[in-house]
Design a protein around this motif. Structure first.
Motif, mmCIF file in Angstrom:
data_model
loop_
_atom_site.group_PDB
_atom_site.id
_atom_site.type_symbol
_atom_site.label_atom_id
_atom_site.label_comp_id
_atom_site.label_asym_id
_atom_site.label_seq_id
_atom_site.Cartn_x
_atom_site.Cartn_y
_atom_site.Cartn_z
ATOM 1 N N LEU A 7 1.538 1.319 4.188
ATOM 2 C CA LEU A 7 1.962 0.020 5.156
ATOM 3 C C LEU A 7 1.950 -1.062 3.846
ATOM 4 C CD1 LEU A 7 -1.123 -0.472 7.071
ATOM 5 C CD2 LEU A 7 0.856 -0.225 7.956
ATOM 6 N N GLY A 8 2.685 -0.585 3.159
ATOM 7 C CA GLY A 8 3.369 -2.149 1.432
ATOM 8 C C GLY A 8 1.469 -2.494 1.160
ATOM 9 N N GLU A 9 1.908 -3.841 0.846
ATOM 10 C CA GLU A 9 1.244 -5.146 0.368
ATOM 11 C C GLU A 9 0.634 -5.529 1.601
ATOM 12 O OE1 GLU A 9 0.319 -4.911 -2.772
ATOM 13 O OE2 GLU A 9 2.094 -3.445 -2.925
ATOM 14 N N ASN A 10 0.794 -5.808 2.595
ATOM 15 C CA ASN A 10 0.326 -6.509 3.307
ATOM 16 C C ASN A 10 -0.421 -5.458 4.803
ATOM 17 O OD1 ASN A 10 -0.654 -8.141 5.994
ATOM 18 N ND2 ASN A 10 1.532 -8.983 6.229
ATOM 19 N N GLU A 11 -1.912 -5.389 4.432
ATOM 20 C CA GLU A 11 -2.297 -4.327 5.307
ATOM 21 C C GLU A 11 -3.105 -4.517 6.211
ATOM 22 O OE1 GLU A 11 -3.107 -1.531 4.200
ATOM 23 O OE2 GLU A 11 -2.636 -2.154 2.188
ATOM 24 N N ALA A 12 -2.465 -5.712 6.651
ATOM 25 C CA ALA A 12 -2.803 -6.292 8.154
ATOM 26 C C ALA A 12 -1.869 -6.275 9.459
ATOM 27 C CB ALA A 12 -3.044 -8.299 7.652
ATOM 28 N N ASP A 13 -0.603 -5.410 8.624
ATOM 29 C CA ASP A 13 0.681 -5.211 9.109
ATOM 30 C C ASP A 13 0.148 -3.834 10.479
ATOM 31 O OD1 ASP A 13 1.894 -6.816 8.021
ATOM 32 O OD2 ASP A 13 3.174 -4.969 7.017
ATOM 33 N N ASP A 14 0.919 -4.248 11.826
ATOM 34 C CA ASP A 14 0.675 -3.046 12.534
ATOM 35 C C ASP A 14 0.561 -1.861 12.408
ATOM 36 O OD1 ASP A 14 0.649 -5.178 14.602
ATOM 37 O OD2 ASP A 14 2.520 -4.973 15.152
ATOM 38 N N LYS A 15 -0.070 -1.035 12.849
ATOM 39 C CA LYS A 15 -0.750 0.561 12.058
ATOM 40 C C LYS A 15 0.162 0.911 12.982
ATOM 41 C CE LYS A 15 -4.772 -0.384 9.908
ATOM 42 N NZ LYS A 15 -6.303 0.785 9.759
ATOM 43 N N TYR A 16 0.521 2.628 12.487
ATOM 44 C CA TYR A 16 1.811 3.165 13.479
ATOM 45 C C TYR A 16 0.717 4.380 14.022
ATOM 46 C CZ TYR A 16 4.130 2.532 8.391
ATOM 47 O OH TYR A 16 4.819 2.142 7.768
ATOM 48 N N HIS A 17 1.527 5.054 15.077
ATOM 49 C CA HIS A 17 1.064 5.746 15.525
ATOM 50 C C HIS A 17 1.214 7.133 15.312
ATOM 51 C CE1 HIS A 17 1.400 2.513 18.654
ATOM 52 N NE2 HIS A 17 0.584 3.186 19.074
ATOM 53 N N ALA A 18 2.189 7.734 14.525
ATOM 54 C CA ALA A 18 2.637 8.911 14.031
ATOM 55 C C ALA A 18 2.632 8.748 12.642
ATOM 56 C CB ALA A 18 3.727 8.849 14.917
ATOM 57 N N ILE A 19 2.761 9.267 11.671
ATOM 58 C CA ILE A 19 3.715 9.569 9.934
ATOM 59 C C ILE A 19 4.243 10.752 9.572
ATOM 60 C CG2 ILE A 19 3.472 8.934 7.558
ATOM 61 C CD1 ILE A 19 1.246 7.359 7.855
ATOM 62 N N TYR A 20 5.163 11.062 9.460
ATOM 63 C CA TYR A 20 5.402 12.349 8.996
ATOM 64 C C TYR A 20 6.099 12.365 7.693
ATOM 65 C CZ TYR A 20 10.114 10.340 9.335
ATOM 66 O OH TYR A 20 11.987 9.880 9.397
ATOM 67 N N SER A 21 5.813 13.251 6.451
ATOM 68 C CA SER A 21 6.508 13.881 5.990
ATOM 69 C C SER A 21 7.277 14.943 5.767
ATOM 70 C CB SER A 21 5.203 13.930 4.734
ATOM 71 O OG SER A 21 5.883 14.263 3.883
ATOM 72 N N ILE A 22 8.143 15.338 5.383
ATOM 73 C CA ILE A 22 9.378 16.145 4.963
ATOM 74 C C ILE A 22 9.416 16.557 3.836
ATOM 75 C CG2 ILE A 22 11.392 17.379 6.086
ATOM 76 C CD1 ILE A 22 11.421 15.399 8.172
ATOM 77 N N GLU A 23 9.759 17.967 2.907
ATOM 78 C CA GLU A 23 8.866 17.729 1.978
ATOM 79 C C GLU A 23 8.740 17.528 0.877
ATOM 80 O OE1 GLU A 23 12.670 20.203 1.613
ATOM 81 O OE2 GLU A 23 12.510 21.684 2.971
ATOM 82 N N ALA A 24 7.786 16.478 1.126
ATOM 83 C CA ALA A 24 7.506 15.008 0.715
ATOM 84 C C ALA A 24 5.721 15.399 -0.163
ATOM 85 C CB ALA A 24 7.895 13.528 1.143
ATOM 86 N N SER A 25 4.900 15.470 0.731
ATOM 87 C CA SER A 25 3.956 15.309 0.225
ATOM 88 C C SER A 25 3.453 16.139 -0.805
ATOM 89 C CB SER A 25 3.144 15.788 1.266
ATOM 90 O OG SER A 25 3.506 17.044 1.588
ATOM 91 N N ILE A 26 4.360 17.344 -1.232
ATOM 92 C CA ILE A 26 3.778 17.972 -2.218
ATOM 93 C C ILE A 26 4.466 17.786 -3.674
ATOM 94 C CG2 ILE A 26 6.227 19.193 -2.537
ATOM 95 C CD1 ILE A 26 4.714 22.260 -2.716
ATOM 96 N N HIS A 27 4.619 16.601 -3.541
ATOM 97 C CA HIS A 27 4.739 15.652 -4.381
ATOM 98 C C HIS A 27 4.450 14.486 -4.680
ATOM 99 C CE1 HIS A 27 9.125 18.031 -5.305
ATOM 100 N NE2 HIS A 27 9.276 17.555 -3.792
ATOM 101 N N SER A 28 3.398 14.484 -3.569
ATOM 102 C CA SER A 28 2.460 13.086 -4.922
ATOM 103 C C SER A 28 1.939 13.622 -5.479
ATOM 104 C CB SER A 28 1.291 13.184 -3.275
ATOM 105 O OG SER A 28 0.221 12.580 -3.450
ATOM 106 N N PRO A 29 1.052 12.095 -6.758
ATOM 107 C CA PRO A 29 0.136 12.647 -7.542
ATOM 108 C C PRO A 29 -1.287 12.878 -7.103
ATOM 109 C CG PRO A 29 1.726 10.517 -7.030
ATOM 110 C CD PRO A 29 1.795 10.972 -6.041
ATOM 111 N N ASN A 30 -1.369 12.579 -5.397
ATOM 112 C CA ASN A 30 -2.734 12.895 -5.267
ATOM 113 C C ASN A 30 -3.278 13.013 -4.219
ATOM 114 O OD1 ASN A 30 -5.357 12.602 -5.011
ATOM 115 N ND2 ASN A 30 -6.028 12.103 -7.216
#
Length: 429
Positions: A7-30
């Motif tokens: 959500l960036g720095e503004n945690e008060a923003d409207d939240k998501y109904h869906a998040i998708y990650s294509i061949e990206a989560s495996i690169h997460s530091p944690n």
């Protein structure tokens, strides 16, 4: 935006109904931190869709081949789906779908030709990306990693409310006086052409009840799992005309009213397959539209010259707008669809709330490639296809059609002497 701050720095923003990650989560530091952050960024009932590589069951992260892959591919988070499910549960989510895309889409054969590479040292000149991709290929073919689509869903009720236009109806005592007659037309010209007595030059229908009664009177055997109840046999034309009449008679007496546009009756596949040698028809079921405007939807290129046509494949037709059609209709068309479940997805998307959908398809019928012939539908198949997509089934059954005596005497080819057609009428809830 980052992995752990979707959500960036503004945690008060409207939240998501869906998040998708294509061949990206495996690169997460944690990855546990990332999953928690994604969950926090979702509305209740929202989903995370992950397409990526996962460790196979029983394979350790310390395996030398896995370690080489992780280092060269910058795969900081190589995990199994079991580990991912545990992370999800700790972050108020559940794993709701797990699809093995590698097997489903034959990646080993189509992408890798079933050949594992040699990870050779070319005098120390090994590009990191090249090494990572080859290590990944080897792990996949050795069965140490799999390529999967994982869907995680946040606990709680989905807060998104789909908006769909409803059909017009009247609460007044006086409504539109209209009656749809159970007739077939040739479809020539703009007014439906002339009356057509039978389904085609080969078959006359409306024999469903007669078939059942004749069988009941003359049968010598009675096998429970073969027997269908009499109320499943009828006349598709009578059923369609009845339900359309009842539907139109709920409209206001002055429909559409001053300054309002008429609703639309959409005839799917309504022009015929000119590419297969059939003649173009333009108004075969225009009389079914009653007080509505008559439109056709067809993949036939010749339909482009019509002013009331949408030219697309019903399996995937973004041109047809959501919740825009009062009646959706098809007549011996959906058996030709490559993926009829997607056709019904489109039908559900474009039919207005409270609108009717009516379809006639073959159950027992000869091969007829115009230009393709792919499916047959039982009454239970049509019921499931509609009910799973938010329709109430108002009528479903079989019509039996046979060849007139003159046809049987004079003509013979692959045509069956008797055919079964399945019809269904549904209302979108």
């Amino acid at each position: 935006l980052t992995y752990d701050k979707p959500l960036g720095e503004n945690e008060a923003d409207d939240k998501y109904h869906a998040i998708y990650s294509i061949e990206a989560s495996i690169h997460s530091p944690n990855l546990p931190n990332t999953i928690e952050a994604w969950s926090d960024a979702l509305e209740p009932g929202g989903v995370v869709v992950i397409i990526d590589d996962f460790l196979s069951v029983g394979i350790s992260r310390d395996d030398p081949d896995v370690d080489l892959f992780a280092k060269s591919w910058i795969a900081n988070s190589v995990h199994s789906t079991t580990e991912l499910a545990d992370m999800a549960e700790k972050s108020n989510m559940a794993l709701v779908q797990d699809r093995d895309l590698g097997s489903q889409y034959h990646i080993a054969k189509l992408n890798y030709r079933n050949t594992a590479p040699q990870l050779r040292d070319e005098q120390g000149r090994i590009h990191q990306g090249w090494l990572g991709s080859k290590a990944r290929q080897k792990l996949f073919l050795d069965g140490k990693i799999t390529y999967r689509m994982i869907v995680l869903q946040k606990h709680g009720d989905i807060s998104i409310e789909p908006k769909c236009a409803s059909v017009v109806s009247s609460d007044e005592a006086e409504t539109l006086a209209v009656e749809i007659h159970p007739t077939l037309m040739t479809g020539k010209g703009n007014e439906g052409g002339t009356k057509q007595e039978c389904l085609s030059g080969w078959y006359c229908c409306g024999k469903g009840e007669q078939y059942w009664d004749d069988l009941a009177a003359t049968r010598t055997e009675s096998t429970k799992f073969l027997t269908l109840p009499r109320d499943l046999f009828g006349d598709y034309l009578i059923s369609f005309a009845k339900h359309l009449t009842e539907f139109y008679q709920t409209l206001p007496k002055d429909y559409p009213g001053q300054g309002n546009e008429k609703g639309i009756f959409l005839d799917i596949g309504g022009t015929g397959s000119v590419a297969s040698g059939m003649r173009l028809v333009t108004s075969k079921f225009a009389h079914f539209a009653g007080p509505l405007d008559y439109w056709v939807l067809d993949s036939e290129p010749s339909a482009k010259k019509l002013s009331n046509a949408i030219v697309c494949d019903i399996d995937d037709c973004p041109t047809a707008q959501d919740c825009s059609y009062d009646v959706t209709f098809s007549f011996t068309v959906l058996e030709h669809a490559a993926r009829p479940w997607k056709s019904f997805d489109t039908i559900a998307r474009i039919t207005k709330k409270g609108g009717l959908t009516l379809h006639l398809v073959p159950w027992s019928y000869q091969w007829h490639a115009t230009p393709a012939d792919n499916y047959r539908f039982s009454h239970t198949a049509l019921t499931t296809l509609l009910e799973d997509r938010g329709f109430e089934v108002l009528d479903v059954g079989y019509d039996i059609c046979n060849q007139p005596a003159l046809v049987r005497r004079r003509r013979k080819d692959e045509h069956f002497e008797v055919i079964w057609l399945t019809y269904v009428v549904g209302r979108k809830l």
